[in-house]
Design an enzyme around this catalytic site. Structure first.
Site, PDB file in Angstrom:
ATOM      1  N   THR A   1       0.482  -0.893  -0.091  1.00  0.00           N
ATOM      2  CA  THR A   1       0.338   0.211   0.616  1.00  0.00           C
ATOM      3  C   THR A   1       1.019   1.462   0.095  1.00  0.00           C
ATOM      4  O   THR A   1       1.729   1.068   0.253  1.00  0.00           O
ATOM      5  CB  THR A   1      -1.268   0.342   1.686  1.00  0.00           C
ATOM      6  OG1 THR A   1       0.433   0.170   2.428  1.00  0.00           O
ATOM      7  CG2 THR A   1      -1.605  -1.520   2.009  1.00  0.00           C
TER       8      THR A   1
ATOM      9  N   SER B   1       0.538   3.251   2.117  1.00  0.00           N
ATOM     10  CA  SER B   1       0.880   3.206   3.577  1.00  0.00           C
ATOM     11  C   SER B   1       1.915   2.797   3.968  1.00  0.00           C
ATOM     12  O   SER B   1       2.174   2.912   5.124  1.00  0.00           O
ATOM     13  CB  SER B   1      -0.467   3.482   4.000  1.00  0.00           C
ATOM     14  OG  SER B   1      -0.982   2.666   4.218  1.00  0.00           O
ATOM     15  N   CYS B   2       2.841   2.560   3.539  1.00  0.00           N
ATOM     16  CA  CYS B   2       3.971   1.540   3.486  1.00  0.00           C
ATOM     17  C   CYS B   2       4.944   2.245   4.745  1.00  0.00           C
ATOM     18  O   CYS B   2       5.586   1.294   4.832  1.00  0.00           O
ATOM     19  CB  CYS B   2       4.195   0.456   3.106  1.00  0.00           C
ATOM     20  SG  CYS B   2       5.211   0.440   1.218  1.00  0.00           S
ATOM     21  N   GLY B   3       5.048   2.981   3.954  1.00  0.00           N
ATOM     22  CA  GLY B   3       5.972   3.657   4.872  1.00  0.00           C
ATOM     23  C   GLY B   3       7.433   4.028   4.128  1.00  0.00           C
ATOM     24  O   GLY B   3       8.453   4.196   4.171  1.00  0.00           O
ATOM     25  N   LEU B   4       8.293   2.877   2.428  1.00  0.00           N
ATOM     26  CA  LEU B   4       8.897   3.026   2.175  1.00  0.00           C
ATOM     27  C   LEU B   4       8.990   4.404   0.634  1.00  0.00           C
ATOM     28  O   LEU B   4       7.716   4.875   1.037  1.00  0.00           O
ATOM     29  CB  LEU B   4       8.922   1.670   0.812  1.00  0.00           C
ATOM     30  CG  LEU B   4       9.315   0.761   1.779  1.00  0.00           C
ATOM     31  CD1 LEU B   4       8.421  -0.739   0.283  1.00  0.00           C
ATOM     32  CD2 LEU B   4      10.489   0.089   2.738  1.00  0.00           C
TER      33      LEU B   4
END
Length: 276
Positions: free
Chosen positions: A112, A114-117
């Site tokens: 997603t 929003s996974c922070g990658l």
């Protein structure tokens, strides 16, 4: 199975006068998706089309590309306090020879927005994971802007549960001629898209060449990802796209339209497919 809607008591205040009455609300329940018996993901969804939802989710993960990749999709036991099956756990059993991903690694890479990658990692993952490489960029479909502007009203007219609740997102799949091929509703816009894509996989229609995917909200990276993974060349939204969704569209050849409201729209990528 769970109900699509539920009734709750509500106090309505109109012109300073309060009164109690029942109200119809969209149902929201968790769905655990398992792959070959192993837990993969949990999503909050509106019950219904759960098998299609699970299949569409796995298309977006790059695990499935055709109905032949699936041996079986079944409900697992997920009992409530009274021992009644909640139908909130679905297991997808892959066909022999279909590669099983490293679940822990793969989902951390590209699930997603929003996974922070970082954006580059997300874009690279979609490009390498799709089962239909190059399909979106090579699609020659053309869609008149006038026709595209008519699609939100056609989608809205097909949202039967929204009329009763006012609380559902919708994803509509259209042909380049404006014919409504499928529509799904869900409390989550990403789930609605997964249900549309999953049904297409079940019916042997992937990749969805020449199709237009219309979503009722904004166009996030996740929705652009799902369109690319399913081979859909045109994604349109009634609201705004995110910057990463635009980056993915430009890199993959996806036509991305936002703020689609009647004859007005913004084309953020792939404008050559929109004819005037």
């Amino acid at each position: 199975m769970g109900r699509v809607t539920e009734r709750r008591r509500v106090v309505r205040i109109r012109n300073g006068v309060a009164g109690a009455r029942p109200d119809t609300l969209v149902a929201e329940e968790p769905l655990e998706i398992r792959l070959n018996g192993r837990p993969l993901a949990i999503t909050m969804r509106t019950p219904g089309d759960d098998f299609a939802l699970a299949a569409g989710f796995l298309v977006s993960e790059g695990v499935l590309g055709s109905a032949d990749d699936v041996r079986a999709v079944t409900y697992c036991e997920g009992a409530d306090a009274d021992g009644v099956n909640t139908y909130n756990v679905v297991n997808v059993q892959l066909a022999a020879g279909v590669a099983v991903p490293d679940i822990t690694l793969e989902r951390n890479v590209y699930t997603t927005s929003s996974c922070g990658l970082c954006g580059k990692a997300s874009l690279d993952a979609v490009r390498t994971a799709t089962r239909f490489p190059g399909a979106v960029a090579a699609d020659p479909v053309r869609v008149p802007a006038r026709l595209l502007g008519e699609l939100p009203d056609r989608l809205r007219a097909a949202q039967k549960v929204f009329d009763r609740t006012g609380g559902l997102h919708a994803a509509g799949l259209f042909s380049a001629e404006g014919d409504l091929l499928d529509v799904r509703e869900d409390v989550g816009r990403h789930n609605a898209v997964d249900k549309v894509v999953g049904r297409a996989l079940q019916e042997g229609r992937l990749p969805l060449a020449g199709a237009v995917l219309l979503v009722s909200g904004r166009a996030s990276f996740e929705l652009a990802q799902k369109a690319v993974m399913a081979g859909i060349p045109v994604l349109a939204a009634v609201s705004a796209p995110s910057s990463l969704a635009v980056d993915l569209a430009a890199e993959s050849g996806l036509t991305l339209v936002g703020f689609l409201r009647g004859a007005d729209m913004n084309v953020y990528a792939g404008e050559e497919r929109i004819t005037l």
